[in-house]
Motif scaffolding. Structure first.
Motif, short mmCIF file in Angstrom:
data_model
loop_
_atom_site.label_atom_id
_atom_site.label_comp_id
_atom_site.label_asym_id
_atom_site.label_seq_id
_atom_site.Cartn_x
_atom_site.Cartn_y
_atom_site.Cartn_z
N GLU A 45 -11.47 -53.29 -47.10
CA GLU A 45 -12.92 -53.26 -46.89
C GLU A 45 -13.33 -51.95 -46.26
O GLU A 45 -12.70 -51.46 -45.33
CB GLU A 45 -13.34 -54.42 -46.01
N MET A 46 -14.40 -51.35 -46.80
CA MET A 46 -14.95 -50.11 -46.27
C MET A 46 -16.39 -50.39 -45.83
O MET A 46 -17.06 -51.23 -46.42
CB MET A 46 -14.96 -49.01 -47.35
N TYR A 49 -20.48 -50.96 -47.99
CA TYR A 49 -20.45 -51.64 -49.28
C TYR A 49 -20.62 -53.14 -49.05
O TYR A 49 -19.95 -53.73 -48.21
CB TYR A 49 -19.13 -51.39 -50.01
N CYS A 54 -17.43 -53.51 -55.36
CA CYS A 54 -18.39 -52.42 -55.61
C CYS A 54 -18.01 -51.14 -54.90
O CYS A 54 -18.70 -50.14 -55.01
CB CYS A 54 -19.79 -52.85 -55.19
N GLN A 55 -16.92 -51.15 -54.16
CA GLN A 55 -16.54 -49.94 -53.46
C GLN A 55 -15.50 -49.17 -54.29
O GLN A 55 -14.80 -49.76 -55.10
CB GLN A 55 -16.00 -50.24 -52.07
N THR A 62 -14.83 -48.45 -59.46
CA THR A 62 -14.79 -49.79 -58.88
C THR A 62 -13.95 -50.73 -59.75
O THR A 62 -13.57 -50.38 -60.87
CB THR A 62 -16.21 -50.37 -58.77
#
Length: 160
Positions: A45-46, A49, A54-55, A62
């Motif tokens: 996870e970033m 986003y 979608c990242q 993606t």
């Protein structure tokens, strides 16, 4: 030979149907599916986003982008091998497979306009094209390599 041709045509139809089923999902179930795939691929996870899918992932694309590339790449390979032609007109196989994949890609995006929370996007057609063009190019190179190898092999054989 005829059975093999019908099998390939059947596989083209099955792959088109699979793509249709995936693109026929409304927005939320489609996002949930790609989220599950992102979790299976262990995407970290970033911040910034809303969804994992979608990242950016590999090469800044993606999971959804890669889905287009992979599915249409498979369709390109199957369509290439499904088209029968003689050696003299082999370019028809190349352009026929490209035409089939392009037409289906456009149909698929058009179809998504009528699905709730889905949209027809030009970038999806571009990712589809990246998939099928690269896959068909590999098939074409394999064919050229095999035909060159076969012709060289025939030249080496002594004539009785």
């Amino acid at each position: 030979m005829r059975k093999k041709h019908f099998l390939c045509v059947g596989l083209v139809m099955v792959s088109m149907f699979a793509i249709f089923l995936l693109s026929h999902q409304p927005g939320r179930p489609s996002v949930e599916l790609t989220e599950r795939i992102a979790v299976m691929l262990n995407i970290q996870e970033m911040s910034g986003y809303q969804y994992l899918s979608c990242q950016p992932w590999i090469m800044g694309l993606t999971v959804r982008d890669w889905g287009h590339i992979v599915l249409y790449g498979m369709l390109g390979v199957i369509a290439f091998w499904a088209i029968r032609c003689d050696e003299e007109h082999y370019h028809r196989k190349l352009f026929g497979a490209i035409a089939i994949c392009f037409a289906y890609s456009c149909f698929d995006e058009f179809h998504q306009m009528f699905i709730p929370q889905r949209y027809a996007l030009m970038e999806d057609i571009v990712f589809d094209a990246i998939g099928y063009l690269s896959a068909i190019a590999v098939c074409w190179m394999v064919h050229i390599f095999k035909s060159l190898h076969f012709h060289n092999y025939k030249k080496e054989q002594p004539v009785n």
